[in-house]
Scaffold this motif. Structure first.
Motif, PDB file in Angstrom:
ATOM      1  N   LEU A   1     -92.792 -15.539 105.722  1.00 38.92           N
ATOM      2  CA  LEU A   1     -91.867 -15.843 106.623  1.00 38.92           C
ATOM      3  C   LEU A   1     -90.968 -17.110 106.227  1.00 38.92           C
ATOM      4  CD1 LEU A   1     -93.756 -15.502 109.946  1.00 38.92           C
ATOM      5  CD2 LEU A   1     -91.970 -14.301 109.283  1.00 38.92           C
ATOM      6  N   ILE A   2     -91.609 -18.269 105.655  1.00 42.48           N
ATOM      7  CA  ILE A   2     -91.008 -19.277 105.344  1.00 42.48           C
ATOM      8  C   ILE A   2     -89.758 -19.013 104.421  1.00 42.48           C
ATOM      9  CG2 ILE A   2     -91.047 -21.310 104.015  1.00 42.48           C
ATOM     10  CD1 ILE A   2     -93.892 -21.810 105.043  1.00 42.48           C
ATOM     11  N   MET A   3     -89.990 -18.083 103.358  1.00 42.89           N
ATOM     12  CA  MET A   3     -89.225 -17.824 102.356  1.00 42.89           C
ATOM     13  C   MET A   3     -87.926 -16.746 103.016  1.00 42.89           C
ATOM     14  SD  MET A   3     -90.288 -19.769 100.041  1.00 42.89           S
ATOM     15  CE  MET A   3     -89.338 -19.378  98.738  1.00 42.89           C
ATOM     16  N   VAL A   4     -88.500 -15.931 103.774  1.00 45.75           N
ATOM     17  CA  VAL A   4     -87.436 -15.339 104.107  1.00 45.75           C
ATOM     18  C   VAL A   4     -86.302 -15.863 104.968  1.00 45.75           C
ATOM     19  CG1 VAL A   4     -86.921 -12.990 105.540  1.00 45.75           C
ATOM     20  CG2 VAL A   4     -88.770 -12.959 103.975  1.00 45.75           C
TER      21      VAL A   4
ATOM     22  N   SER B   1     -74.290  -8.945 110.881  1.00 46.38           N
ATOM     23  CA  SER B   1     -74.634  -8.224 109.638  1.00 46.38           C
ATOM     24  C   SER B   1     -75.599  -8.996 108.858  1.00 46.38           C
ATOM     25  CB  SER B   1     -73.316  -7.936 108.918  1.00 46.38           C
ATOM     26  OG  SER B   1     -72.694  -9.024 108.570  1.00 46.38           O
ATOM     27  N   THR B   2     -75.488 -10.176 108.906  1.00 42.94           N
ATOM     28  CA  THR B   2     -76.734 -11.050 108.314  1.00 42.94           C
ATOM     29  C   THR B   2     -78.184 -10.715 108.805  1.00 42.94           C
ATOM     30  OG1 THR B   2     -75.305 -12.794 108.027  1.00 42.94           O
ATOM     31  CG2 THR B   2     -77.408 -13.211 107.393  1.00 42.94           C
ATOM     32  N   PHE B   3     -78.055 -10.657 110.136  1.00 42.65           N
ATOM     33  CA  PHE B   3     -79.304 -10.122 110.713  1.00 42.65           C
ATOM     34  C   PHE B   3     -79.753  -8.758 110.471  1.00 42.65           C
ATOM     35  CE2 PHE B   3     -78.534 -12.476 115.287  1.00 42.65           C
ATOM     36  CZ  PHE B   3     -78.955 -13.676 114.179  1.00 42.65           C
ATOM     37  N   ILE B   4     -78.919  -7.812 110.335  1.00 46.01           N
ATOM     38  CA  ILE B   4     -79.306  -6.203 109.686  1.00 46.01           C
ATOM     39  C   ILE B   4     -79.694  -6.604 108.442  1.00 46.01           C
ATOM     40  CG2 ILE B   4     -78.256  -4.096 109.475  1.00 46.01           C
ATOM     41  CD1 ILE B   4     -76.171  -4.368 111.576  1.00 46.01           C
ATOM     42  N   GLY B   5     -78.756  -7.342 107.751  1.00 47.55           N
ATOM     43  CA  GLY B   5     -79.528  -7.385 106.214  1.00 47.55           C
ATOM     44  C   GLY B   5     -80.889  -7.822 106.170  1.00 47.55           C
ATOM     45  N   VAL B   6     -81.106  -9.049 107.004  1.00 43.48           N
ATOM     46  CA  VAL B   6     -82.667  -9.649 107.019  1.00 43.48           C
ATOM     47  C   VAL B   6     -83.602  -8.417 107.341  1.00 43.48           C
ATOM     48  CG1 VAL B   6     -83.967 -11.347 108.095  1.00 43.48           C
ATOM     49  CG2 VAL B   6     -81.812 -11.804 107.259  1.00 43.48           C
ATOM     50  N   PHE B   7     -83.207  -7.913 108.508  1.00 46.00           N
ATOM     51  CA  PHE B   7     -84.304  -6.772 108.924  1.00 46.00           C
ATOM     52  C   PHE B   7     -84.543  -5.752 107.657  1.00 46.00           C
ATOM     53  CE2 PHE B   7     -85.382  -3.191 111.587  1.00 46.00           C
ATOM     54  CZ  PHE B   7     -86.495  -3.543 112.053  1.00 46.00           C
ATOM     55  N   LYS B   8     -83.447  -5.250 107.037  1.00 43.05           N
ATOM     56  CA  LYS B   8     -83.601  -4.247 106.172  1.00 43.05           C
ATOM     57  C   LYS B   8     -84.255  -4.781 105.155  1.00 43.05           C
ATOM     58  CE  LYS B   8     -79.275  -3.340 105.627  1.00 43.05           C
ATOM     59  NZ  LYS B   8     -78.140  -2.700 105.088  1.00 43.05           N
ATOM     60  N   ASP B   9     -83.978  -6.231 104.740  1.00 45.27           N
ATOM     61  CA  ASP B   9     -84.941  -6.777 103.653  1.00 45.27           C
ATOM     62  C   ASP B   9     -86.348  -6.879 103.650  1.00 45.27           C
ATOM     63  OD1 ASP B   9     -82.785  -6.856 101.773  1.00 45.27           O
ATOM     64  OD2 ASP B   9     -82.067  -8.778 102.406  1.00 45.27           O
ATOM     65  N   THR B  10     -86.796  -6.849 105.005  1.00 49.76           N
ATOM     66  CA  THR B  10     -88.198  -7.146 105.127  1.00 49.76           C
ATOM     67  C   THR B  10     -88.919  -5.944 104.430  1.00 49.76           C
ATOM     68  OG1 THR B  10     -88.062  -5.661 107.284  1.00 49.76           O
ATOM     69  CG2 THR B  10     -88.049  -8.406 107.499  1.00 49.76           C
ATOM     70  N   THR B  11     -88.565  -5.002 104.156  1.00 49.06           N
ATOM     71  CA  THR B  11     -89.119  -3.652 103.290  1.00 49.06           C
ATOM     72  C   THR B  11     -89.519  -4.154 102.089  1.00 49.06           C
ATOM     73  OG1 THR B  11     -86.968  -3.117 102.592  1.00 49.06           O
ATOM     74  CG2 THR B  11     -87.989  -1.724 104.457  1.00 49.06           C
ATOM     75  N   LEU B  12     -89.147  -5.485 101.408  1.00 48.00           N
ATOM     76  CA  LEU B  12     -89.264  -5.966 100.337  1.00 48.00           C
ATOM     77  C   LEU B  12     -90.465  -6.343 100.181  1.00 48.00           C
ATOM     78  CD1 LEU B  12     -86.153  -5.646  99.619  1.00 48.00           C
ATOM     79  CD2 LEU B  12     -86.068  -7.706  98.498  1.00 48.00           C
ATOM     80  N   VAL B  13     -90.950  -6.695 101.242  1.00 49.53           N
ATOM     81  CA  VAL B  13     -92.633  -7.283 101.344  1.00 49.53           C
ATOM     82  C   VAL B  13     -93.492  -6.241 100.741  1.00 49.53           C
ATOM     83  CG1 VAL B  13     -92.042  -8.943 102.875  1.00 49.53           C
ATOM     84  CG2 VAL B  13     -93.128  -6.675 103.643  1.00 49.53           C
ATOM     85  N   SER B  14     -93.000  -5.079 100.719  1.00 49.71           N
ATOM     86  CA  SER B  14     -94.117  -3.851 100.189  1.00 49.71           C
ATOM     87  C   SER B  14     -94.238  -4.352  98.521  1.00 49.71           C
ATOM     88  CB  SER B  14     -93.452  -2.447 100.398  1.00 49.71           C
ATOM     89  OG  SER B  14     -92.562  -2.369  99.865  1.00 49.71           O
ATOM     90  N   ILE B  15     -93.136  -4.925  97.995  1.00 42.40           N
ATOM     91  CA  ILE B  15     -93.634  -4.969  96.591  1.00 42.40           C
ATOM     92  C   ILE B  15     -94.531  -6.304  96.258  1.00 42.40           C
ATOM     93  CG2 ILE B  15     -92.001  -5.956  94.570  1.00 42.40           C
ATOM     94  CD1 ILE B  15     -89.670  -4.408  95.574  1.00 42.40           C
TER      95      ILE B  15
END
Lengths: 457, 442
Positions: free
Chosen positions: B312-315, B371-385
Motif C-alpha cells: 500500500l505504501i509503495m503503490v 485516469s490516474t485512478f483507473i491506472g492505479v486500480f489496473k496496476d493493482t494486478t501487479l501485486v500478483s508478481i
C-alpha cells in the motif's frame, strides 16, 4: 516645515523569522531541509544497521561471478558461464528490443485507430471506440498473460506440422511457422554455405562479423586471427565482448547514402520548381538511387534468407521468437495503441474546423487534407502525450517477468537477485537503469518535439 | 437563355410553394444509414467489411457463451457435456466451460478469507459506498454524512483485518492530538510553529506511545473481532482494498507534491521534483520489489510489518507522483489573474489555495485525476508478481489445478469483465462530474 526623514530603520528581531513573509520562507526551507535530512539519515542508519546484522555489506563484486542461468531469447552471445553483468546487459538489450518493437507497432496501430475513430462511417467509429474502451479498461498484465495463455493453449505444436497430411502448415508461403513454442521467422544470412562441409560455395561470402575486444588467447577467436583456411578472419561464437555484423554496417551505409542522394535529387527538383514553375518527375530517379545500389550490395554480400525447417520434433533454422516475446510485444502494442489512439483523436479534434474547410476550398481531397493539413498540425498536440505513452510502454515492458521473458527485470531484478541475495544492490541498479532509459527517451522525444513544434517569433 | 425569356415570360410563380417533406430516402433510419454508412463506394465497402467482422465475432462468441456447462466440475466434464450436446467445432469441442466460474467465483472475489467472515468485507464495501456518497454525489445526499466518510478510513481496516478496536481508535487519536496541538499552539504563537509541533506530536504518539496505550486498553476492555491475517486476503477484495486506499491517499499527497513543485521555496521545490521524477522514471514493479524485499531493511531493526501495508505504501507513493503531475497541469492551466486576484483580496497562501486556486485547478484536472485512478486500480494486478493472491494470482493457481488445467478464455474473460466494469464506470463518472461542474459558456 517638516523635513522628510528616512523611515526608522527596522531592527531585525527573532520573531520576524516567523511572522515576516520576507524571512518566513527561509525558516520553512530550513525546517524542510532539516526534516528531509533527518529522514534520510534515519533511513540510511537503519539500512546500515540491518545490513551489518545480516552480514551483507554493500558490494557489487557479484557482477563478475558466473551467472549460471540460461537466457533463451538474446541479441548477443551469452552462455550460463558468463557473468551476472553480461546477463544484465543481455536483459537490458531484451528490454530495449521489446520497447522499440512495441513503440513502433503501437504508434502505427494507434494512429490508424485514432483516425478511424473520427471516421464519418458510424459503424467504423463505433468499432474503434469499442476497441479503445476494451483495451484501456482492462489491466495490461491481464492482456499479457491472456495472450501468452492463448498462444500456448490454442496454437499447434511443432509435431502437428509433421507428416504428409499435417494438421498445421506454415504460413506466408512456407516461410513462417507459428507454433505454441513460439514463432519461427526466416533469418538473414550472408554467403551460401555447403550444408555438408560448411564451406562457402561461391566468392560472395559476405564480410562476416567484427569481434570487439577479441583476444588471441580465446580459442573461439583462433579462426579470426588465422591467416588462411576457410574461416580466416571469421570469429567463432563467443569471441570478443560482442560482435558487430560488418554486412549490416555496409548495408546501412549504402542505404544512408541512397537516402541522402534521393533527398539531394528532391532538393534539386524543388529548386527547379521554384525557378521555372515546373517540377521535373524524379520519383523513379529517387527510387533507383536508393534501390539499385542496395540490391547490388545485397547480391555481392551473398544475401539470402534462412528458412525454418522441421527437423525431428522441432523447428531449426530461422529466428526463433519465443512466445513470451510475442505475447509481451502484442499485448503492449495493442494496449498502448488504445491510449495513443485517444491522443491522436484529441490532437486532430484540437485542429479547428476552419483548417479542414480551407483545405477543401483549395480543392484537396479528404485524405490529402488529412495528410497535408490536419496531421502535421495535430502532430504538435500529439507528441507530448505520445512521449509519455512511449515511457509507459517501456516501463510496462518490465511486466515481462510474468511470462518469463528475460528482460532487465527478469535478469537483474529476478534471477540474479534471487541467486546472489543482493537485494539492495540489484534493485538500486535496476531502478537507476530504468531511470536513465526513461530520461534518455524523454530527452530524445523532447528534442524531436522542439524540432516540429510551431516556431513563433 | 435569359435573353429569350426577358420579354416573353410565360409564367412567373406568384405564390410560395407549400413545404414538402424531405424525400423518404434522406430521413428516418434509411436516410441515417445512407448518410452514415453508405455515403460513397468506399464507405460502403468499409461498412460491409465491418459488418462482416462483427458477424464473424458474434458467430464465434454467442454459441460459445451460451454453452450449458454451468454444472461441470472439471474441464473434461465440460468437454463431455459439450460433446453430448453436439456442439463440436473443427478444433474439438467449442463452448465455454463455465463450471470454473461457478466453482471459483467466491474465491476470485474473496481469496482465502474465512468463509464464515464474508459478511465483514461485504459490510465494509457497502459502508464504503455510503462513505463515498457524500464525496461523489455531494448534491444528492445529506451533508452530515461527511462525518461518516471521515470516520470510515478507521472502520474499514478494522472490519477487514479485525483485531482490537483500540488500534484504529489510537491511530485516529493521533490525528486529533495533532490537530489540537496545531490549533492551540497556532493561536498562541504562529501557524508555522503550530504545524511543526502538531506533526511532531502526532508522530511521537503513533510511534512511541500508542502501542502501550492500545495494549493497556485492550487488556482492560478487550473489544474486538476475530483477526484475519494478510495472507488470507485475495481476489477482487484485495484489488479493491489496495486500489481504494492508494486512490484515497494519493490525491492529497499528490496535491501537496504539486504545490511543492510549484512553490517558490527552492529546497522544497527540488525535493518534490526529485521525488516525482524518480518515481515516474521507474516501473511500478521495481517499487513492488522494494516493498517485498527492501522496505524492511530501511526500517529500524526488528520491524516487520505487513506485506499488504508495505505494498500500500509503495503503490500510494507511485500514484501520488503521477497525481502530482496531473494537478500541476491543472495549476499551470489556471490564468495568472486568478492568483493575483486572490492575492489582491488579501488572502494568505493557504486561503488562496483552498478558496480560489484548488477548486478551479482540480476541476480542470478531473479527467487526468480519474485516469490516474483507473491506472492505479489496473496496476493493482501487479501485486500478483510479488506473490499476493489478487485475481490474476488466483487465476494462475486455478489453471494449475488438474481439474481446470487448460482453461484460458473463461477465467481471464471473467476477470477482464469485472475490471472493465469498475474502470468503465469510473470513466463515466468523471464525464458526469465534468458536465456537472462545467461553469463556462454552454
Amino acid at each position: 516645515m517638516t523635513t522628510l526623514s528616512d523611515p526608522p530603520k527596522e531592527q531585525f528581531r527573532l520573531s520576524m523569522l516567523l511572522y515576516d513573509t520576507r524571512y518566513r520562507s527561509a525558516t520553512i526551507q530550513v525546517i524542510a531541509m532539516l526534516g528531509f535530512m533527518l529522514l534520510a539519515a534515519w533511513l540510511i542508519n537503519n539500512t546500515a544497521q540491518n545490513l551489518a546484522a545480516l552480514g551483507k555489506p554493500i558490494d557489487f563484486g557479484f557482477f563478475t561471478e558466473p551467472a549460471s542461468y540460461d537466457i533463451n531469447q538474446r541479441l548477443i552471445d551469452y552462455t550460463s558461464q558468463d557473468s551476472h553483468l553480461r546477463a544484465s546487459i543481455v536483459g537490458l538489450l531484451n528490454t530495449l528490443v521489446v520497447a522499440v518493437l512495441g513503440c513502433v507497432t503501437a504508434t502505427i496501430l494507434g494512429v490508424i485507430i485514432g483516425v478511424l475513430r473520427l471516421s464519418k462511417n458510424w459503424l467504423v467509429s463505433r468499432l474503434m471506440a469499442v476497441y479503445v474502451e476494451m483495451f484501456r479498461n482492462v489491466p495490461v498484465l491481464l492482456w499479457i498473460v491472456f495472450i501468452m495463455a492463448i498462444m500456448i493453449e490454442t496454437l499447434p505444436s511443432p509435431r502437428d506440422f509433421r507428416g504428409d497430411d499435417a494438421e498445421a502448415s506454415m504460413s506466408l508461403f512456407d516461410t513462417v511457422a507459428v507454433t505454441n513454442r513460439g514463432v519461427y521467422i526466416p533469418d538473414v544470412l550472408f554467403g551460401h554455405r555447403d550444408p555438408e562441409t560448411d564451406e562457402f560455395t561461391s566468392w560472395r561470402t559476405g564480410l562476416g562479423d567484427f569481434p570487439v575486444g577479441a583476444s588471441e588467447s580465446n580459442p573461439a577467436c583462433a579462426s579470426y586471427f588465422a591467416s588462411e583456411g576457410p574461416f580466416a578472419g571469421r570469429p567463432g561464437e563467443g569471441c570478443g565482448t560482442f560482435q558487430i555484423s560488418l554486412d549490416l554496417m555496409v548495408i546501412l551505409i549504402v542505404l544512408g547514402a541512397g537516402i541522402y542522394g534521393a533527398r539531394a535529387i528532391a532538393n534539386r527538383a524543388d529548386r527547379i520548381q521554384e525557378a521555372t514553375g515546373d517540377r521535373p518527375t524524379t520519383w523513379y530517379l529517387r527510387l533507383g538511387v536508393i534501390a539499385v545500389p542496395l540490391i547490388i550490395t545485397l547480391w555481392v554480400l551473398g544475401f539470402h534468407l534462412g528458412y525454418p525447417e522441421l527437423r525431428g520434433f522441432n523447428f531449426s533454422g530461422g529466428t526463433h521468437l519465443r512466445n513470451s516475446l510475442i505475447a509481451l510485444w502484442l499485448a503492449l502494442s495493442l494496449y498502448t495503441a488504445a491510449f495513443i489512439a485517444e491522443n491522436v483523436r484529441a490532437g486532430i479534434l484540437a485542429i479547428s474546423q476552419g483548417q479542414t474547410e480551407a483545405a477543401s476550398a483549395l480543392g484537396l481531397r479528404p485524405n490529402r487534407t488529412m495528410n497535408l493539413v490536419i496531421l502535421p498540425q495535430a502532430l504538435r498536440v500529439i507528441i507530448p502525450p505520445l512521449i509519455s505513452q512511449y515511457l509507459n510502454l517501456t516501463k510496462n515492458s518490465s511486466l515481462a517477468i510474468a511470462v518469463g521473458y528475460m528482460d532487465l527485470t527478469g535478469t537483474l531484478g529476478g534471477i540474479t537477485l534471487n541467486q546472489t541475495g543482493r537485494e539492495l544492490e540489484c534493485l538500486l541498479l535496476l531502478m537507476l537503469i530504468y531511470l536513465i532509459v526513461s530520461l534518455l527517451i524523454s530527452g530524445v522525444m523532447n528534442w524531436y518535439n522542439e524540432s516540429v513544434k510551431l516556431k513563433e517569433r | 437563355m435569359s435573353d429569350t425569356h426577358a420579354n416573353t415570360v410565360a409564367y412567373v410563380r406568384e405564390t410560395m410553394l407549400p413545404q414538402v417533406a424531405p424525400p423518404a430516402s434522406s430521413t428516418g433510419p434509411v436516410g441515417w444509414a445512407r448518410e452514415n454508412l453508405f455515403s460513397g463506394w468506399f464507405n460502403t465497402v468499409v461498412t460491409v467489411i465491418s459488418l462482416a467482422i462483427i458477424a464473424w465475432i458474434l458467430i464465434g462468441i454467442v454459441p460459445w457463451i451460451l454453452s450449458p456447462t454451468w454444472g461441470a466440475t472439471s474441464l473434461s466434464e465440460c468437454r463431455e457435456i459439450l460433446t453430448a450436446a453436439g456442439s463440436v467445432g473443427e478444433h474439438g469441442t467449442s463452448g465455454a466451460c463455465w463450471g470454473v466460474i461457478r466453482e471459483r467465483w467466491v474465491q476470485l472475489l474473496f481469496g482465502f478469507y474465512p468463509s464464515d467472515l464474508y459478511w465483514r468485507p461485504i459490510l465494509s464495501f457497502v459502508l464504503m459506498g455510503v462513505a463515498l456518497a457524500p464525496v461523489l454525489f455531494a448534491d444528492r445526499v445529506p451533508s452530515q454524512l461527511i462525518w461518516f466518510s471521515a470516520a470510515f478510513p478507521f472502520i474499514f481496516p478494522w472490519l477487514l483485518w479485525g483485531g482490537t478496536i483500540w488500534g484504529p481508535l489510537a491511530v485516529a487519536a493521533g490525528f486529533v492530538i495533532g490537530y489540537y496541538v496545531f490549533r492551540i499552539l497556532g493561536a498562541a504563537t504562529s501557524n508555522l510553529i503550530g504545524l511543526v509541533v502538531g506533526v511532531l506530536a502526532a508522530v511521537i504518539w503513533w510511534l512511541f506511545l500508542s502501542g502501550y496505550v492500545v495494549d493497556a486498553l485492550a487488556s482492560v476492555l478487550p473489544l474486538g473481532i476475530e483477526e484475519v491475517p494478510s495472507r488470507n486476503f485475495g481476489g477482487f477484495m484485495l484489488s479493491i482494498t489496495i486500489g481504494v486506499v492508494a486512490i484515497a491517499c494519493s490525491l492529497p499527497l499528490g496535491i501537496v507534491l504539486a504545490l511543492g513543485r510549484q512553490s517558490d521555496l527552492m529546497i522544497v521545490k527540488y525535493i518534490c521534483i526529485g521525488f516525482i521524477e524518480f518515481i515516474r522514471g521507474v516501473p511500478l514493479i521495481t517499487l513492488l520489489f522494494v516493498a517485498s524485499t527492501l522496505l524492511n531493511i530501511f526500517m529500524p531493526p526488528g520491524t516487520n510489518f505487513d506485506i499488504i501495508l508495505r505494498v500500500l505504501i509503495m503503490v500510494t507513493l507511485f500514484a501520488a507522483a503521477y497525481m502530482a503531475e496531473v494537478v500541476r497541469g491543472g495549476l499551470a492551466a489556471l490564468p495568472k489573474g486568478q492568483y493575483e486576484g486572490a492575492d489582491s483580496l488579501g488572502l494568505d497562501y493557504w486561503q488562496a489555495q483552498r478558496l480560489v486556486i484548488m477548486p478551479q485547478a482540480l476541476k480542470i484536472s478531473i479527467p487526468g485525476i480519474v485516469s490516474t485512478f483507473i491506472g492505479v486500480f489496473k496496476d493493482t494486478t501487479l501485486v500478483s508478481i510479488i506473490g499476493l493472491l489478487d485475481p490474476l494470482g488466483l487465476s494462475n493457481a486455478i489453471r494449475a489445478d488438474s481439474n481446470w488445467n487448460g482453461i484460458v478464455w473463461e477465467l481471464y474473460g471473467f476477470i477482464a469483465v469485472v475490471f472493465f466494469i469498475f474502470c468503465f464506470s469510473m470513466s463515466r463518472y468523471s464525464m458526469y462530474l465534468e458536465r456537472k461542474l462545467r461553469t463556462g459558456h454552454k
